[in-house]
Design an enzyme around this catalytic site. Structure first.
Site, PDB file in Angstrom:
ATOM      1  N   GLU A   1       0.885  -1.158   0.000  1.00  0.00           N
ATOM      2  CA  GLU A   1       0.000   0.000   0.000  1.00  0.00           C
ATOM      3  C   GLU A   1       0.917   1.199   0.000  1.00  0.00           C
ATOM      4  OE1 GLU A   1      -3.283  -0.331  -0.026  1.00  0.00           O
ATOM      5  OE2 GLU A   1      -2.893  -2.472  -0.031  1.00  0.00           O
TER       6      GLU A   1
ATOM      7  N   CYS B   1      -2.578   8.707   3.744  1.00  0.00           N
ATOM      8  CA  CYS B   1      -2.341   8.191   2.391  1.00  0.00           C
ATOM      9  C   CYS B   1      -3.538   8.447   1.491  1.00  0.00           C
ATOM     10  CB  CYS B   1      -2.060   6.708   2.468  1.00  0.00           C
ATOM     11  SG  CYS B   1      -3.312   5.832   3.413  1.00  0.00           S
TER      12      CYS B   1
HETATM   13  P1  NAP Z   1       8.529   4.797   4.385  1.00  0.00           P
HETATM   14  O1  NAP Z   1       9.685   5.660   4.650  1.00  0.00           O
HETATM   15  O2  NAP Z   1       8.412   4.168   3.062  1.00  0.00           O
HETATM   16  O3  NAP Z   1       8.571   3.685   5.536  1.00  0.00           O
HETATM   17  C1  NAP Z   1       7.536   2.753   5.679  1.00  0.00           C
HETATM   18  C2  NAP Z   1       8.011   1.585   6.516  1.00  0.00           C
HETATM   19  O4  NAP Z   1       8.990   0.854   5.804  1.00  0.00           O
HETATM   20  C3  NAP Z   1       8.660   1.986   7.816  1.00  0.00           C
HETATM   21  O5  NAP Z   1       8.269   1.064   8.820  1.00  0.00           O
HETATM   22  C4  NAP Z   1      10.141   1.855   7.507  1.00  0.00           C
HETATM   23  O6  NAP Z   1      10.920   1.616   8.645  1.00  0.00           O
HETATM   24  C5  NAP Z   1      10.134   0.645   6.632  1.00  0.00           C
HETATM   25  N1  NAP Z   1      11.291   0.491   5.770  1.00  0.00           N
HETATM   26  C6  NAP Z   1      11.922   1.433   5.039  1.00  0.00           C
HETATM   27  N2  NAP Z   1      12.920   0.874   4.321  1.00  0.00           N
HETATM   28  C7  NAP Z   1      12.892  -0.457   4.621  1.00  0.00           C
HETATM   29  C8  NAP Z   1      13.682  -1.573   4.217  1.00  0.00           C
HETATM   30  N3  NAP Z   1      14.671  -1.433   3.331  1.00  0.00           N
HETATM   31  N4  NAP Z   1      13.410  -2.793   4.748  1.00  0.00           N
HETATM   32  C9  NAP Z   1      12.398  -2.952   5.632  1.00  0.00           C
HETATM   33  N5  NAP Z   1      11.622  -1.925   6.055  1.00  0.00           N
HETATM   34  C10 NAP Z   1      11.868  -0.707   5.548  1.00  0.00           C
HETATM   35  O7  NAP Z   1       7.151   5.550   4.625  1.00  0.00           O
HETATM   36  P2  NAP Z   1       6.725   6.489   5.854  1.00  0.00           P
HETATM   37  O8  NAP Z   1       7.499   7.745   5.731  1.00  0.00           O
HETATM   38  O9  NAP Z   1       6.723   5.753   7.136  1.00  0.00           O
HETATM   39  O10 NAP Z   1       5.192   6.752   5.492  1.00  0.00           O
HETATM   40  C11 NAP Z   1       4.755   7.772   4.647  1.00  0.00           C
HETATM   41  C12 NAP Z   1       4.350   7.232   3.301  1.00  0.00           C
HETATM   42  O11 NAP Z   1       3.476   6.115   3.445  1.00  0.00           O
HETATM   43  C13 NAP Z   1       3.586   8.236   2.478  1.00  0.00           C
HETATM   44  O12 NAP Z   1       4.125   8.286   1.189  1.00  0.00           O
HETATM   45  C14 NAP Z   1       2.155   7.687   2.441  1.00  0.00           C
HETATM   46  O13 NAP Z   1       1.427   8.014   1.284  1.00  0.00           O
HETATM   47  C15 NAP Z   1       2.354   6.236   2.584  1.00  0.00           C
HETATM   48  N6  NAP Z   1       1.198   5.613   3.237  1.00  0.00           N
HETATM   49  C16 NAP Z   1       0.414   4.787   2.516  1.00  0.00           C
HETATM   50  C17 NAP Z   1      -0.681   4.191   3.113  1.00  0.00           C
HETATM   51  C18 NAP Z   1      -1.583   3.284   2.346  1.00  0.00           C
HETATM   52  O14 NAP Z   1      -2.430   2.634   2.945  1.00  0.00           O
HETATM   53  N7  NAP Z   1      -1.443   3.194   1.065  1.00  0.00           N
HETATM   54  C19 NAP Z   1      -0.948   4.423   4.455  1.00  0.00           C
HETATM   55  C20 NAP Z   1      -0.126   5.273   5.157  1.00  0.00           C
HETATM   56  C21 NAP Z   1       0.961   5.852   4.531  1.00  0.00           C
HETATM   57  P3  NAP Z   1      11.765   2.782   9.381  1.00  0.00           P
HETATM   58  O15 NAP Z   1      10.783   3.840   9.789  1.00  0.00           O
HETATM   59  O16 NAP Z   1      12.353   2.096  10.540  1.00  0.00           O
HETATM   60  O17 NAP Z   1      12.738   3.280   8.371  1.00  0.00           O
END
Ligand code: NAP
Length: 490
Positions: free
Chosen positions: A264, A303
Site C-alpha cells: 500500500e 495516504c
Molecule cells: P517509508 O519511509 O516508506 O517507511 C515505511 C516503513 O517501511 C517503515 O516502517 C520503515 O521503517 C520501513 N522500511 C523502510 N525501508 C525499509 C527496508 N529497506 N526494509 C524494511 N523496512 C523498511 O514511509 P513512511 O514515511 O513511514 O510513510 C509515509 C508514506 O506512506 C507516504 O508516502 C504515504 O502516502 C504512505 N502511506 C500509505 C498508506 C496506504 O495505505 N497506502 C498508508 C499510510 C501511509 P523505518 O521507519 O524504521 O525506516
C-alpha cells in the site's frame, strides 16, 4: 512509560521476550514534534530476527491452528474490548507524535472499531472451521462420486507487517486482525518515528492475556534485513512510500524466493467536482468541506488525503476563495494537547522539510501558492497550503505527493477531461466524485473506477451520512492499483 522510553531503547518483543539491543551503535532519537522534547530512543541493532521468524513458524502457528476461525475471531473482539478500556493510555502517548484528539479518534478508535468489524465478519461470513470453501463443488463423474472443490487454507508461514508512521495504532490493528483470524502469526514492524506508540499497543495486547503465545511479535526500529529471513511461505504486507515499496519488491526473496508481497503505497488522490454543480448548490459546500477535512485531519498525513482538486474552470476561483476562508476561520495550529488547537504539527522536522521540498517541486512545475506556503509556520508545523495549476497537464501535479496539508487545484472543461486528469495519478487509493446528477456520476464513475481502489460519491443526499473521502472502511477494499501499490489491505 515516557521516562523509561527515554532512558532505555524502545523494546522489541521477540521469541516470547521483551528485548533491547546490547550496546547499540546506531540509535535514532524521536522528538515530540510540538515541544521538541526527546520522547523515545530507537534501535533494532543486533536483534535476532531469524530466531523470531522460526518462533512464529513453530510456536505461533501451532497455537493459532488449534483454534477455529470463529474462536480466533472472538479473541479479536475480546481484544478490541480490552483496548477500548485502555485507549486513554494510547491517546496520551499518540499526542507525542503530533496527533490531536480528532487525529487519535481516527487512529486509536478507528483501529479498535476496525477490529470489531473484522471480528464480526469473521464470525458471520466465515465458517466455524479451519478452512474456507470457495464456491460449490464441481462434479466430474456422472454418479457424483468424483468431485473437485477449491478451499482456502492458511498460508504455511508468517505475516510480516511493515507499517508507515502516520497510523501507529490503526495501521497495525487493521493488518494484525485479519492475519490472526486467518490463523497466521504476525511480526509487526512499525515505522521508527511513531513506533513507540505501537510498542505500547503491543504491550497492552500481550498483557491482556488473550493472545496465544507466538501469535504476535514486534520489532521496534529499522530492520533492513527483515526480508532476508523470509521465503515463499510468508506474506509481507507493506505500507509506506512508493519508493520503499519498490525497493522491497525488488528483494531477491520476493523475486526469486516467492515471498507473497503486498504494498500500500502513496497516491495522488483526486476529488472531482461535477460540471452540474453551481456555487450555491449544497454540493459545492460538501466539496469544500471534504477537501478541508482531508487537508487538516492528521495535518494531511493520510495516504488517502485529497491531493488534487479537479474543479470546473468556472468554479476554480470561487472554490479557492471558499476553501481559503474555511481554512482561515477554522485552522488553529498548536500543541495537540491544547483543546483550542485544531491542527497539530507534522510528525517531525524531517517530515516538514520533505513536505516543503515537495511544495517547492510543485511550484517549480507551475503551481502558484494561493494560500499558505512553506514559510508561514515554524518548527514541525506546516501551514495549510493551496496551489493553483493553470496547466492541468503539468506532470508534477499528478506525481508529487506532498504528505501534509497541501492541495493542488486543477481546472477542467468537459467531464471526460476530468476523468483523464484523475487517471494521470497512475493508480490511487481513493477518488471522490461530487455531483447531484446520476448520469454524470455514472460517467465519472465508469471512467475512473479502474484507476482507484475506492470511489466515493457525495451529494446533498449522503453529505451527512458519508464517513468521508479519506476513511478506509473495513468492509471495503483499502488499496489501489498502480502507484498505490497494487495491494488490497482490507
Ligand atoms: P517509508 O519511509 O516508506 O517507511 C515505511 C516503513 O517501511 C517503515 O516502517 C520503515 O521503517 C520501513 N522500511 C523502510 N525501508 C525499509 C527496508 N529497506 N526494509 C524494511 N523496512 C523498511 O514511509 P513512511 O514515511 O513511514 O510513510 C509515509 C508514506 O506512506 C507516504 O508516502 C504515504 O502516502 C504512505 N502511506 C500509505 C498508506 C496506504 O495505505 N497506502 C498508508 C499510510 C501511509 P523505518 O521507519 O524504521 O525506516
Amino acid at each position: 512509560m515516557t521516562t523509561s522510553l527515554i532512558d532505555t531503547i524502545v523494546p522489541s518483543f521477540l521469541s516470547g521476550k521483551w528485548l533491547t539491543p546490547d550496546n547499540p551503535t546506531r540509535i535514532t532519537e524521536v522528538a515530540d514534534p510540538s515541544t521538541g522534547e526527546i520522547v523515545a530512543r530507537v534501535s533494532a541493532e543486533g536483534l535476532d530476527i531469524a530466531a523470531a521468524v522460526d518462533y512464529a513458524r513453530d510456536i505461533g502457528r501451532k497455537n493459532l491452528q488449534e483454534l477455529t476461525i470463529h474462536e480466533r475471531s472472538l479473541k479479536i473482539k475480546e481484544l478490541a474490548m480490552y483496548l477500548q478500556d485502555h485507549r486513554d493510555e494510547l491517546n496520551a502517548l499518540a499526542h507525542k507524535t503530533g496527533a490531536n484528539k480528532r487525529d487519535n479518534f481516527v487512529d486509536v478508535d478507528g483501529g479498535i472499531s476496525t477490529m470489531f468489524t473484522i471480528s464480526s465478519k469473521g464470525r458471520r461470513e466465515m465458517p466455524n472451521a479451519h478452512v474456507v470453501t470457495d464456491g460449490e463443488p464441481e462434479v466430474f463423474s456422472k454418479d457424483g462420486s468424483f468431485i473437485g472443490r477449491h478451499i482456502y487454507t492458511t498460508i504455511p508461514g508468517i505475516a510480516v507487517q511493515i507499517n508507515a508512521f502516520n497510523f501507529p495504532v490503526w495501521g497495525m490493528l487493521e493488518k494484525f486482525a485479519p492475519s490472526f483470524i486467518a490463523g497466521v502469526p504476525s511480526i509487526v514492524k512499525p515505522a521508527t518515528p511513531t513506533g513507540f506508540v505501537t510498542q505500547a499497543l503491543v504491550r497492552l495486547m500481550l498483557e491482556s492475556g488473550i493472545l496465544p503465545e507466538g501469535s504476535l511479535q514486534l520489532i521496534s526500529g529499522s530492520a533492513r534485513d527483515l526480508l532476508d529471513h523470509l521465503d515463499f511461505r510468508d506474506h509481507v504486507a507493506f505500507t509506506g512510500s512508493a519508493q520503499t515499496a519498490n525497493t522491497l519488491r525488488a528483494h531477491e526473496n520476493v523475486l526469486e524466493g516467492g515471498i507473497q508481497f503486498s504494498a500500500e503505497a502513496d497516491s495522488l488522490n483526486a476529488a472531482i467536482l461535477g460540471t452540474d454543480v453551481t456555487e450555491d448548490a449544497p454540493e459545492f459546500e460538501a466539496y469544500t468541506k471534504a477537501v478541508f477535512n482531508e487537508m487538516t485531519s492528521k495535518a494531511g498525513q493520510k495516504c488517502t488525503a485529497i491531493r488534487r482538486a479537479i474543479v470546473p474552470h468556472n468554479l476554480v476561483e470561487p472554490f479557492i476563495a471558499a476553501l481559503s476562508q474555511r481554512l482561515e476561520s477554522k485552522v488553529v495550529p498548536g500543541d495537540p494537547r491544547d483543546e483550542n488547537a485544531t491542527m497539530g504539527p507534522l510528525v517531525s522536522i524531517e517530515q516538514r522539510d520533505d513536505v516543503a521540498s515537495a511544495v517547492q517541486k510543485l511550484i517549480d512545475a507551475g503551481g502558484e501558492v494561493v494560500y499558505g506556503g512553506a514559510d508561514k509556520l515554524d518548527g514541525a508545523f506546516f501551514a495549510p497550503t493551496i496551489l493553483r495549476f493553470d496547466d492541468a497537464e503539468a506532470e508534477a501535479v499528478h506525481s508529487t505527493e506532498a504528505f501534509g496539508p497541501v492541495v493542488s487545484v486543477i481546472g477542467y472543461n468537459e467531464p471526460t477531461e476530468a476523468v483523464e486528469l484523475a487517471a494521470k495519478g497512475a493508480g490511487s487509493l481513493v477518488a471522490s466524485v461530487i455531483t447531484h446528477d446520476d448520469e454524470l456520476a455514472a460517467l465519472y464513475g465508469r471512467g475512473i473506477a479502474a484507476y482507484h481502489g475506492r470511489v466515493h460519491f457525495l451529494d446533498r443526499v449522503d453529505a451527512k451520512t458519508s464517513t468521508g473521502h479519506g476513511s478506509p472502511l473495513p468492509h471495503l477494499v483499502h488499496g489501489g492499483p498502480g502507484r498505490a501499490g497494487g495491494g488490497e489491505e482490507l
